[in-house]
Structures are given as C-alpha cells and as structure tokens.
Design an enzyme around this catalytic site. Structure first.
Site, short mmCIF file in Angstrom:
data_model
loop_
_atom_site.label_atom_id
_atom_site.label_comp_id
_atom_site.label_asym_id
_atom_site.label_seq_id
_atom_site.Cartn_x
_atom_site.Cartn_y
_atom_site.Cartn_z
N ARG A 28 -16.63 14.62 -22.52
CA ARG A 28 -17.05 14.28 -21.15
C ARG A 28 -16.85 15.41 -20.16
O ARG A 28 -17.28 15.32 -19.02
CB ARG A 28 -16.33 13.00 -20.68
CG ARG A 28 -16.99 11.74 -21.25
CD ARG A 28 -16.07 10.56 -21.20
NE ARG A 28 -15.65 10.26 -19.84
CZ ARG A 28 -14.60 9.49 -19.54
NH1 ARG A 28 -13.86 8.96 -20.50
NH2 ARG A 28 -14.29 9.26 -18.29
N THR A 94 -3.57 8.25 -32.57
CA THR A 94 -2.45 9.01 -32.01
C THR A 94 -1.26 9.10 -32.98
O THR A 94 -0.58 10.13 -33.04
CB THR A 94 -1.99 8.41 -30.67
OG1 THR A 94 -1.97 6.98 -30.76
CG2 THR A 94 -2.93 8.79 -29.54
N ASP A 118 -3.69 16.43 -22.37
CA ASP A 118 -4.65 16.15 -21.29
C ASP A 118 -4.02 15.30 -20.20
O ASP A 118 -4.71 14.69 -19.40
CB ASP A 118 -5.91 15.48 -21.85
CG ASP A 118 -5.65 14.11 -22.44
OD1 ASP A 118 -4.48 13.68 -22.51
OD2 ASP A 118 -6.64 13.44 -22.81
C1 UD1 Z 1 -3.63 6.09 -25.29
C2 UD1 Z 1 -2.64 4.99 -25.64
C3 UD1 Z 1 -2.67 3.93 -24.54
C4 UD1 Z 1 -2.35 4.55 -23.21
C5 UD1 Z 1 -3.30 5.72 -22.93
C6 UD1 Z 1 -2.84 6.46 -21.71
C7 UD1 Z 1 -2.55 4.92 -28.05
C8 UD1 Z 1 -3.00 4.20 -29.26
N1 UD1 Z 1 -3.00 4.44 -26.91
O1 UD1 Z 1 -4.92 5.49 -25.30
O2 UD1 Z 1 -1.74 2.91 -24.83
O3 UD1 Z 1 -2.45 3.58 -22.19
O4 UD1 Z 1 -3.30 6.66 -24.02
O5 UD1 Z 1 -3.79 7.43 -21.37
O6 UD1 Z 1 -1.80 5.86 -28.14
N2 UD1 Z 1 -5.40 12.20 -29.93
C9 UD1 Z 1 -5.35 13.05 -30.99
N3 UD1 Z 1 -5.79 12.63 -32.20
C10 UD1 Z 1 -6.29 11.38 -32.39
C11 UD1 Z 1 -6.34 10.52 -31.29
C12 UD1 Z 1 -5.87 10.95 -30.07
O7 UD1 Z 1 -4.91 14.20 -30.86
O8 UD1 Z 1 -6.65 11.07 -33.54
C13 UD1 Z 1 -4.92 12.67 -28.63
C14 UD1 Z 1 -6.04 12.76 -27.60
O9 UD1 Z 1 -6.61 14.03 -27.57
C15 UD1 Z 1 -5.33 12.45 -26.30
C16 UD1 Z 1 -4.21 11.52 -26.73
O10 UD1 Z 1 -4.02 11.73 -28.11
O11 UD1 Z 1 -4.77 13.61 -25.72
C17 UD1 Z 1 -4.52 10.08 -26.43
O12 UD1 Z 1 -5.67 9.68 -27.14
P1 UD1 Z 1 -6.81 8.80 -26.49
O13 UD1 Z 1 -7.87 8.59 -27.50
O14 UD1 Z 1 -7.20 9.34 -25.17
O15 UD1 Z 1 -6.01 7.44 -26.32
P2 UD1 Z 1 -6.31 6.31 -25.29
O16 UD1 Z 1 -7.32 5.38 -25.85
O17 UD1 Z 1 -6.54 6.87 -23.94
MG MG Z 2 -7.07 8.79 -23.15
#
Ligand code: UD1
Ligand code: MG
Length: 454
Positions: A28, A94, A118
């Site tokens: 995005r 995560t 981020d």
């Molecule tokens: C996550 C939290 C959520 C919280 C929110 C806050 C989890 C499951 N959920 O959701 O409870 O309210 O953040 O912003 O943790 N990432 C990786 N690899 C992956 C997935 C994610 O490196 O396979 C990193 C992303 O780049 C990001 C962070 O982890 O920096 C969070 O991932 P994102 O997909 O944004 O989680 P949310 O759905 O926002």
């Molecule tokens: Mg997020």
C-alpha cells in the site's frame, strides 16, 4: 538493594533478545522502496525501532526480513552492526515470523521482546516498561492501547480480571469486537517460556496464519502470568500507506520539537520548524518560524536562526546569526559569530569566526578566514563544467560586492577586492585587486542625445 533507584531492574541485570519483524510487503505504500526503509524525521522506520530496543536494554537483536531483502538487511547492519538477520521465506503469520529467528531464541535470553518495524514511534521507555512484568515473574507482557477505532486490531479478551486471550478481528464474536482495548502487536516473553509457547501455536483461524497473539491463550491455559502494559494510541500507530507515514512524521516532529525546547532552545512557532532525529540544537538558540533542518546539523549555543532557512549537513558556531532565507548545504562549517544573511548559499565551505556574508552570495568549496567581509553578490565560481575547484580567502579580507572568484584561486589576508571584479589570478595579502572594465565618462553626451519636441 543498593543500586541507583532510577535504574529499571529489567534493564540492569537481565539479558534481552529483541526480535524485530521487518518482513512486511508494504504494497500500500506504492513504492519501489520496502516499507520499513521509508523515513520518518530522516531515519528509516527500521532504524527507529532498532534504536528504541537498544536503548531499552536489548543486548542482542534479530531482524526478520522477507526473501531477497538485502536492502533491509543492509540497513539493519548499518544501524546496528551486531544484528543477526533471518529470512522468513513464506509469510505465514507473526508467530511464524518470530520463529524464523529460532537459532537466536535457542541461544536463550532472560527476556525476549518482539517488535514490528512498521510501528516506529514506540519509545525506549515503553519497551523497558514491557520488560518490567517479566522481571517480576510474568511469562508474557502484551502492549495494549485504547483504540478510538478498534477495527482491524486484535482485541484483548479479559476473563476473571486477567487477560486470557487476544482475538484477531476476523476471528472475534460481535461481543468481542465491541472491546476497545486492543493489541499494539508488541510483546515481551520470558525467555524460558518463549520457544515452547511459540512452537505450540497453530494456524486454525480465519486467516490460516500462525498468530503470535495466540501465545496469550496458551500461556493462560498453562496458568502462567500474562500482563498488559498500556501505551498511548499515538505511540503504537502502524504505518501501512503514505497517509499513515505522514501522520507518524507529524507525531515524531512534535516529539523532537519538545525535546529541543526542553533542552533550552526557543521555537517561536514550533509547528513550522522541521527537525531530524539527529539534529543537535544548543541552549538559548532562537529559531524563528518556517525553518527546515535536514540530516547532520549541529547548532551551538546562542545562535539565532531567522525565518525561512534550509539547513542540512552543516555546523553552526556559537552566537552565529543565520537568515532569513539562508541555505546551508552539506559541509558548511560556520565558526563563532558568523553572519549569513538573506539569499546566501554555503556549501562545503569553512567560514572562520566573525565572517559576514549578509546578502545574495554563493560560497561553495571555499575557506574564508576570520573577520572577512563577503560583499553582496559574491560568487565562488567553483565548477568548470567538469571539476570542482577551491577558493581560499584569508583573514580580514574585504570582498567587494558582485565579485566572481574563479576557482582555483586564493585571496591573501587583509586583501581588498574592488566591486564587480572577476578574479582569475591569486591576490596577495594586503593587496588591492580590480578585475573590471575602467569607467568611461563622456561629458555632455546625454544632453546632446536627448530628444527634443518638434
Ligand atoms: C497484528 C496483531 C494484532 C494487532 C496488530 C497491531 C497478530 C496475529 N496480530 O495484526 O493483534 O492488533 O498487529 O498493528 O500478531 N509479519 C511478518 N511476517 C508474517 C506476518 C507479519 O513479518 O508472516 C510482520 C508484518 O510485516 C508486520 C507485523 O508482522 O510488521 C504485523 O503483521 P500484520 O500482518 O500487519 O498484522 P496485523 O493483522 O496488523
Ligand atoms: Mg498491521
């Protein structure tokens, strides 16, 4: 205990591994630059998080990047050479991302902090606060916040006065969705429990991902202590697009302005002054409205910076006066009491104490000795179309208005250059140099040419 009371117990004697998740796709942002390398106050988001976890006492740092992200790895190493970089080859959630750093986890640590690259505004104090419950025996500490609009966030689910689970929005019941206490995403885990909790997390949820947040329910089921630390919403805002990047920038600017004012500078209209994370401003500096600082600026005490200045990569000596409308570019080194006035540009130039260039000048690739006066319209002609050359001006010289100094050229101490000169040859100390056409006066010439009415 005999230690200084201000020192956090968590910081003092517990080892700490920070795992920073930086594998975000960031589509995005609509950018060829990975999201976490976008800058806030001149520093990448990843760098902000690295600095904060370090300041919170992380003695080891692991950064988890996406496949082929040498650029992200290089930035991490540039900021913190001690980091270990791990690649998450598939984006499976995560918890899966944290486990990409398994070798680092296996080496053990008292505390394990998980941070998102981020989410760049989280302070070192907040990271430190997350470690405190661990020092007191908790297995997990979750960072929570009261969300104005909770949509999209995981909700903190209470039970019997404790946190029993975090439910992701997609998996939550309507009743759970009405909860406004949300998960910021950051978490601290006791090292002794981290690997067993993380390895038990499954992916039976709406997204089919391994959720780090499931560690809470697993810990609660085992009867381990789970704590919540609260942070202001502004501090835990994430950045997913350029609008959120600008919002984070605005908050960071306010933080930096407050720091500069707390350290003794006056900002007449703080909301119009833009700083970088590395800007250094001394005491009793007065900054008028509408001033931009780029990276690498140091301003010593008692300096006045007048309105509409653009300053980057420059050092400004004590008691100097800059602007209005001045431009200081990288390599500008200004001594004490230097005056730089309107529409003066200085680049890669050293101006010794008391030099004055008050109007309309360009000083590039130059050295100017103490007390020299540079007249309006003076230009160092430093570029010949292929190469840059230096202009060396001694102390207490006087450069007349509208002088072109064609570099390489030197002007000795105490020399005097007549206005409008084009100086192509070196000028010895104490000499007068004139490099212009002689004035011609023709008596009555104008009178004889004046048109007369018929
Ligand atoms: C996550 C939290 C959520 C919280 C929110 C806050 C989890 C499951 N959920 O959701 O409870 O309210 O953040 O912003 O943790 N990432 C990786 N690899 C992956 C997935 C994610 O490196 O396979 C990193 C992303 O780049 C990001 C962070 O982890 O920096 C969070 O991932 P994102 O997909 O944004 O989680 P949310 O759905 O926002
Ligand atoms: Mg997020």
């Amino acid at each position: 205990m005999t230690d200084a009371p201000h020192q956090e117990p968590a910081k003092r004697d517990r080892s700490c591994l920070a795992i920073i998740l930086a594998a975000g796709e960031g589509t995005r942002m609509r950018s060829s630059v990975p999201k976490v390398l976008h800058r806030i106050a001149g520093r990448s988001m990843l760098a902000h998080v690295l600095h904060a976890v370090r300041a919170a006492g992380a003695d080891r740092i692991a950064v988890v990047v996406g496949p082929n992200r040498d650029d992200v790895a290089a930035e991490a190493r540039a900021v913190a050479p001690e980091v270990e970089v791990f690649v998450q080859s598939e984006r499976l959630g995560t918890a899966h991302a944290v486990l990409a750093a398994r070798p680092a986890l296996e080496r053990g640590a008292d505390d394990v902090m998980v941070a998102f690259a981020d989410t760049p505004l989280v302070t070192a104090e907040t990271f430190s606060a997350l470690r405190v419950p661990l020092a007191e025996g908790a297995a997990l500490a979750v960072l929570g916040f009261e969300a104005r609009t909770p949509t999209g966030y995981g909700r903190l689910i209470p039970g019997g006065g404790k946190l029993v689970a975090i439910r992701e929005e997609r998996d939550a019941s309507p009743e759970e969705r009405s909860i406004t206490l949300c998960n910021a995403g950051l978490m601290a885990m006791a090292g002794r429990d981290a690997l067993s909790l993380l390895s038990t997390i499954g992916n039976a949820n709406a997204k089919g991902e391994y959720y780090l947040t499931d560690a809470v329910a697993l810990a609660a089921e085992k009867g381990l202590v789970v704590d919540v630390v609260l942070a202001p919403e502004a501090e835990v805002q994430g950045v997913n697009d350029r609008v959120q990047l600008a919002a984070a920038e605005a908050d960071m600017q306010n933080r930096l302005r407050r720091e500069v004012m707390a350290a003794g500078a006056t900002l007449v209209a703080p909301e119009t002054v833009f700083l970088q994370s590395d800007t250094k401003i001394g005491r009793d500096v007065i900054i008028e409205p509408n001033v931009w600082f780029g990276p690498g600026v140091t301003v010593e005490d008692d300096v006045q910076i007048r309105s509409f200045c653009h300053i980057e990569g420059a050092g400004v000596g004590k008691n100097a006066i800059i602007g209005p409308f001045a431009r200081l570019r990288p390599g500008a080194k200004l001594g004490e009491d230097v005056h730089i006035g309107n529409f003066v540009e200085v680049k890669n130039a050293e101006l010794a104490a008391g030099v004055k260039a008050n109007h309309l000048a360009y000083l590039g690739d130059a050295t100017v000795g103490a007390g020299t006066n540079v007249g309006a319209g003076t230009i160092t002609c430093n570029y010949d179309g292929a190469f840059k050359h230096r202009t060396e001006i001694g102390a207490n010289a006087f450069i007349g208005t509208n002088t072109s100094l064609v570099a390489p050229v030197t002007v000795g101490d105490g020399a005097y250059i007549g206005s409008g000169s084009v100086i192509t040859e070196n000028v010895p100390a104490d000499a007068l140099a004139l490099g212009r056409g002689r004035q011609v006066v023709k008596e009555n010439w104008a009178k004889t040419r004046r048109p007369t009415k018929a």
